[in-house]
Design a protein around this motif. Structure first.
Motif, short mmCIF file in Angstrom:
data_model
loop_
_atom_site.label_atom_id
_atom_site.label_comp_id
_atom_site.label_asym_id
_atom_site.label_seq_id
_atom_site.Cartn_x
_atom_site.Cartn_y
_atom_site.Cartn_z
N SER A 107 0.93 -1.21 -0.26
CA SER A 107 0.00 0.03 -0.13
C SER A 107 0.83 1.00 0.14
O SER A 107 0.52 2.16 -0.67
CB SER A 107 -1.01 0.15 1.30
OG SER A 107 -0.27 0.08 2.42
N SER A 146 -11.29 4.12 4.57
CA SER A 146 -10.53 3.09 4.09
C SER A 146 -10.99 1.72 3.99
O SER A 146 -10.69 1.21 3.09
CB SER A 146 -9.06 2.87 4.95
OG SER A 146 -9.33 2.84 6.29
N ILE A 149 -12.87 1.59 0.71
CA ILE A 149 -11.86 1.50 -0.42
C ILE A 149 -11.37 0.17 -0.65
O ILE A 149 -11.26 -0.51 -1.70
CB ILE A 149 -10.83 2.55 -0.32
CG1 ILE A 149 -11.25 4.00 -0.41
CG2 ILE A 149 -9.80 2.36 -1.46
CD1 ILE A 149 -10.27 4.95 -0.13
N GLY A 150 -10.95 -0.39 0.60
CA GLY A 150 -10.47 -1.87 0.85
C GLY A 150 -11.54 -2.84 0.21
O GLY A 150 -11.25 -3.87 -0.89
#
Length: 158
Positions: A107, A146, A149-150
């Motif tokens: 990442s 997040s 998004i993941g």
């Protein structure tokens, strides 16, 4: 010499933060409803067996003694045993650490590989369309949770 003093000062300042985290963690774990021993042995276990296991794990002690024991064990690197797996927690963390580090490095690499070129293009094309697009994409990236998004990346790439 100034940088070494700064580093030592920041290291000393981290001690109360770590103590606070350990205290909050201990209090939250003890505030969870339910009995971990009953979960471990099942609801039909006899009282003598439950009390023996409670004594084995030190759960029959007063909370302040358990807290001091908890801090002493943490300082020594002993995070206890997992009730679910029956293994030391530090061993379970060590088993999962390589995959976690791979995810971290991946990442971070992706973030640098996209952020640096977008920053360079934005600097070269200030107040033009590429700058506006990169600014909007950056704002969307920072504003979006997040975990969402993941999940979207899992759906897209799986």
């Amino acid at each position: 010499m100034g940088m070494a003093r700064y580093a030592v000062r920041r290291l000393v300042q981290s001690i109360p933060v770590l103590l606070g985290i350990a205290t909050i963690t201990f209090l939250l774990i003890n505030a969870i409803p339910g009995d971990p021993i009953r979960i471990m042995v099942g609801p039909n276990a006899d009282a003598s067996m439950v009390e023996a296991i409670r004594a084995q794990y030190g759960l029959d002690e007063p909370i302040h003694i358990r807290y001091v024991t908890y801090l002493g064990n943490l300082i020594q690197g002993d995070m206890g045993r997992s009730i679910h797996f029956g293994q030391p927690v530090s061993q379970k963390i060590a088993e999962r650490l390589p995959v976690t580090l791979l995810l971290l490095v991946s990442s971070f690499t992706f973030a640098i590989a996209t952020a640096v070129p977008m920053g360079v293009i934005s600097a070269q094309k200030r107040n033009e369309l590429p700058d506006h697009v990169s600014r909007i994409l950056g704002l969307i990236g920072v504003s979006t949770p997040s975990f969402w998004i993941g999940l979207m990346l899992i759906i897209i790439f799986s």
